[in-house]
Design an enzyme around this catalytic site. Sequence first.
Site, PDB file in Angstrom:
ATOM      1  N   ASP A 115       0.801  -1.210   0.000  1.00  0.00           N
ATOM      2  CA  ASP A 115       0.000   0.000   0.000  1.00  0.00           C
ATOM      3  C   ASP A 115       0.843   1.274   0.000  1.00  0.00           C
ATOM      4  OD1 ASP A 115      -2.130   1.728   0.171  1.00  0.00           O
ATOM      5  OD2 ASP A 115      -2.257   1.598   2.333  1.00  0.00           O
ATOM      6  N   ASP A 326      -1.496   6.718  -6.307  1.00  0.00           N
ATOM      7  CA  ASP A 326      -1.780   5.635  -5.362  1.00  0.00           C
ATOM      8  C   ASP A 326      -1.980   4.318  -6.097  1.00  0.00           C
ATOM      9  OD1 ASP A 326      -2.503   4.399  -2.846  1.00  0.00           O
ATOM     10  OD2 ASP A 326      -4.562   4.454  -3.542  1.00  0.00           O
TER      11      ASP A 326
END
Length: 443
Positions: A115, A326
């Site tokens: 992540d 992201d």
Amino acid sequence: MASHHHSLLSLAASATTFSIILLCCLTLIEALNGGFSVDLIHRDSPDSPFYNASETHSQRVAKALRRSINRVNHFKPSSSVSPNLAQTDIISNSGEYLMKYSVGTPPVAILGVADTGSDLIWLQCKPCTECYNQAAPFFDPKMSTTYKSVSCTSSQCESLRKTSCSNDGTSCQYSVSYGDQSFSNGDLAVDTFTLGSTTSDNPVSLPETIIGCGHDNNGIFGAEGSGIVGLGGGTVSLVSQLSSSIRGKFSYCLVPLTSRDKKSSKLKFGSDAVVSGPGTVSTPLVPKSPDTFYFLTLEAMSVGSKRLELSGSSGSGDLEGNIIIDSGTTVTTLPPEFYPTFESAVAEEIDLERGHDPSQFLSLCYKRTSDSIEIPITAHFTGADVKLNPGTTFIQINKELSCLAFRANESTIFGNLAQSNLLVGYDLVKKTVSFKPTDCTKL
């Protein structure tokens, strides 16, 4: 690495001990500077434990879009949370890419969500006061000879924002939470973290890595994984802890969701992660709070030959750091005041019958024809014009429908569909992100 060196120094009772430790660290750094890579497994690929063979492609896409809705909330500034505390936010298991690693001595294999939008590496640990259902056994810190709790007064404890002291005053407790009410609480500790390198037979072991041993965890997590591997910009993320040994460099190449090829995506560290050569473009990373997120500046979007300029906040010219890149968000979100202009420009290029997304998540949809919809779209970052992969700017929702994989949102995010088939390299020393068109199935 600063806190790592600090702890090493305090351990060094004599010059001899210190020289041995230093030698060990230099050997590790030399090994890492050679560069290494690990596989990133898309959660919907056949290699993933989340894979459900009975699901159709469109069911998988629908689920990915639903996860994206939750994920976008992760980046919303919360009025009740100070910007500093946002550094310890985590995502739920809606992250799209999984990463195999091992922790402890002897090493125990773990599958965590990779992540770029969070920092702390955490996993579920025994004894569990409250844990979500997990298929693999919980990690037992008592069985690891290299596991050590972190004291309340240590620099490691101070490096994380939301920590407290245990009742007996001996160990550092962490607490991370997320906007969808997912959370993890437990002991902050150090242990050996091992990555299985895909570039050699020798796994890369990282002694005294800061981890969170979660004893109280809940939220929307899948049973197949255990926690998060934080790759964000904050001090306790894996990237920051590796920082000097990988010289601040990591890269990934995401295989498109639509690919029939079953190849894993690759995450590379160190010299392996340098993105260069013909077609490479680079844009500055913008330092902003929270330091977890990687902020870029998006100046315009082009649809075909039409360039559409973004305006700054409330019409001003200041665009700096207006978008987060992201890996865990599926679609790309654009500012609500800009998105309608962008969508209209795309619609002008397409002469097909319109349709409606049953989930109402995506707004520009067309009834499917035999041909895929491929409109040339370019994202214009400061100093870097990035041509998006035409095969993933539209996403097939079901047999009858394809939709533009962009939507309007106050939290502006460059998502993983737009990043697919691009080699994306982060250089945290030069403070740049580089992009290079690449067939990620060939790496």
